[in-house]
Motif scaffolding. Sequence first.
Motif, PDB file in Angstrom:
ATOM      1  N   LYS A   1       0.853  -1.209   0.000  1.00 34.32           N
ATOM      2  CA  LYS A   1       0.000   0.000   0.000  1.00 34.32           C
ATOM      3  C   LYS A   1       0.886   1.256   0.000  1.00 34.32           C
ATOM      4  CE  LYS A   1      -2.051  -1.346   3.886  1.00 34.32           C
ATOM      5  NZ  LYS A   1      -1.654  -2.766   3.982  1.00 34.32           N
ATOM      6  N   THR A   2       1.782   1.305   0.995  1.00 36.44           N
ATOM      7  CA  THR A   2       2.621   2.499   1.142  1.00 36.44           C
ATOM      8  C   THR A   2       3.537   2.691  -0.063  1.00 36.44           C
ATOM      9  OG1 THR A   2       2.499   2.360   3.538  1.00 36.44           O
ATOM     10  CG2 THR A   2       4.404   3.513   2.637  1.00 36.44           C
ATOM     11  N   THR A   3       4.145   1.606  -0.524  1.00 34.14           N
ATOM     12  CA  THR A   3       5.033   1.695  -1.689  1.00 34.14           C
ATOM     13  C   THR A   3       4.269   2.223  -2.899  1.00 34.14           C
ATOM     14  OG1 THR A   3       6.237  -0.207  -0.834  1.00 34.14           O
ATOM     15  CG2 THR A   3       6.608   0.352  -3.139  1.00 34.14           C
TER      16      THR A   3
ATOM     17  N   LEU B   1      -2.765   8.011   6.736  1.00 34.54           N
ATOM     18  CA  LEU B   1      -3.647   7.663   7.856  1.00 34.54           C
ATOM     19  C   LEU B   1      -3.147   6.441   8.621  1.00 34.54           C
ATOM     20  CD1 LEU B   1      -7.351   8.252   6.723  1.00 34.54           C
ATOM     21  CD2 LEU B   1      -5.694   9.815   7.724  1.00 34.54           C
ATOM     22  N   ASP B   2      -1.862   6.126   8.443  1.00 39.26           N
ATOM     23  CA  ASP B   2      -1.301   4.995   9.175  1.00 39.26           C
ATOM     24  C   ASP B   2      -0.381   5.526  10.274  1.00 39.26           C
ATOM     25  OD1 ASP B   2      -0.116   2.748  10.134  1.00 39.26           O
ATOM     26  OD2 ASP B   2       0.449   1.933   8.176  1.00 39.26           O
ATOM     27  N   PRO B   3      -0.719   5.275  11.542  1.00 43.47           N
ATOM     28  CA  PRO B   3       0.128   5.798  12.630  1.00 43.47           C
ATOM     29  C   PRO B   3       1.584   5.316  12.560  1.00 43.47           C
ATOM     30  CG  PRO B   3      -1.967   4.993  13.491  1.00 43.47           C
ATOM     31  CD  PRO B   3      -1.902   4.581  12.052  1.00 43.47           C
TER      32      PRO B   3
ATOM     33  N   ILE C   1      -4.848   8.428  -0.304  1.00 45.38           N
ATOM     34  CA  ILE C   1      -4.913   8.146   1.132  1.00 45.38           C
ATOM     35  C   ILE C   1      -4.285   6.784   1.406  1.00 45.38           C
ATOM     36  CG2 ILE C   1      -6.409   7.947   3.167  1.00 45.38           C
ATOM     37  CD1 ILE C   1      -8.487   9.653   1.750  1.00 45.38           C
ATOM     38  N   ASP C   2      -3.217   6.798   2.203  1.00 41.44           N
ATOM     39  CA  ASP C   2      -2.592   5.535   2.612  1.00 41.44           C
ATOM     40  C   ASP C   2      -3.195   5.117   3.950  1.00 41.44           C
ATOM     41  OD1 ASP C   2      -0.946   3.332   2.680  1.00 41.44           O
ATOM     42  OD2 ASP C   2       0.793   4.421   3.456  1.00 41.44           O
ATOM     43  N   THR C   3      -3.494   3.843   4.083  1.00 39.70           N
ATOM     44  CA  THR C   3      -4.185   3.392   5.297  1.00 39.70           C
ATOM     45  C   THR C   3      -3.402   2.272   5.982  1.00 39.70           C
ATOM     46  OG1 THR C   3      -5.461   1.833   3.968  1.00 39.70           O
ATOM     47  CG2 THR C   3      -6.476   3.973   4.398  1.00 39.70           C
TER      48      THR C   3
HETATM   49 MG   LIG Z   1       1.873   0.895   4.784  1.00 39.17          MG
END
Ligand SMILES: [Mg+2]
Length: 285
Positions: A15-17, A38-40, A136-138
């Motif tokens: 997801k992040t990549t 949105l990922d702590p 939006i990254d989750t």
């Molecule tokens: Mg991620």
Amino acid sequence: MKKITFMNFKGGVGKTTSVCTMAELLGLAGYHVLIIDLDPQSNTSRMFGIKEDIEELNYRNLFCEKMYSKKSMQEFVVKTDYANIHMLPSSEDMCDVIYKIYDGTKEKVKDKNDRIELTFSKNLKLVEDDYDYIFIDTSPFKTYLSYCAILASDKVVTPISLDNFSYEGVLKLADLIVELNTSFKKNTEFMGVFFTKIKSKTSNLFTGMSGSYQEQLDNLFIPIAIRDLIAVAEANTAFQPLFTYNRKCPALNDYIELLNYMDMIDNKHYKILKNLLVSKKGGDK
Ligand SMILES: [Mg+2]
Ligand SMILES: Nc1ncnc2c1ncn2[C@@H]1O[C@H](COP(=O)(O)OP(=O)(O)OP(=O)(O)O)[C@@H](O)[C@H]1O
């Protein structure tokens, strides 16, 4: 189509990549992009050089209080050193906000349009005209932040990896989106899934599996796969977006094809990006 959430309730699927690489490429092509982390865990924020010591922001307001001025929303947005990329960074406070949203869902609201899960979506509208795309990254956990992300988006897309793909997981996410749409009178669309971290696009394992997923998922299957390459993993470890880390990495080409398939770039920008990959300027690692 402008606001896209990258979501999969499985961890480590890319997801992040995908958010970072696709945003970096769009920024280089000249599109204005806002990335919302949105990922702590804050990996996306760190990839774009946002340090944890950013000014204290009241995340509760972002998710729980309707804002009335664009300026108050802009306070959450940080310019990055990367072309055309702004970021709404994550913070550890987001973990607490989840409970505040949860408490808010229990308050009796007269008007359904005032439900707390829609607050983030309404606040985001104050700045959305400044951007061509909002990604939006989750996190991999299903929380109230996931609901806020889905409700704030036009589309949701799901990166998947062969090693932990779950057909049921994808259907559950599709059902969740339908449920939220019905309950909140929204029309967020589920775009479907694409494979990441593919060892070989021509291996029997991949062609066999992608054939069967295509059959099962039909139009929810995006037939562009991202290769598993060491440079991608290295770029993540170095906290640098992929193009900056190594512009020769072939996964960049996969992501350009994905942007093209998803209709996010026109022909002119497609060519600009393809040319960037072959131009000589810039350092290679
Ligand atoms: Mg991620
Ligand atoms: N195409 C790729 N080739 C090689 N490694 C990759 C690729 N894509 C992602 N990775 C690696 O896989 C791991 C997980 O990737 P990433 O952080 O993007 O997943 P995620 O879905 O955001 O994870 P999380 O659920 O923890 O947020 C990272 O170590 C990353 O470097």
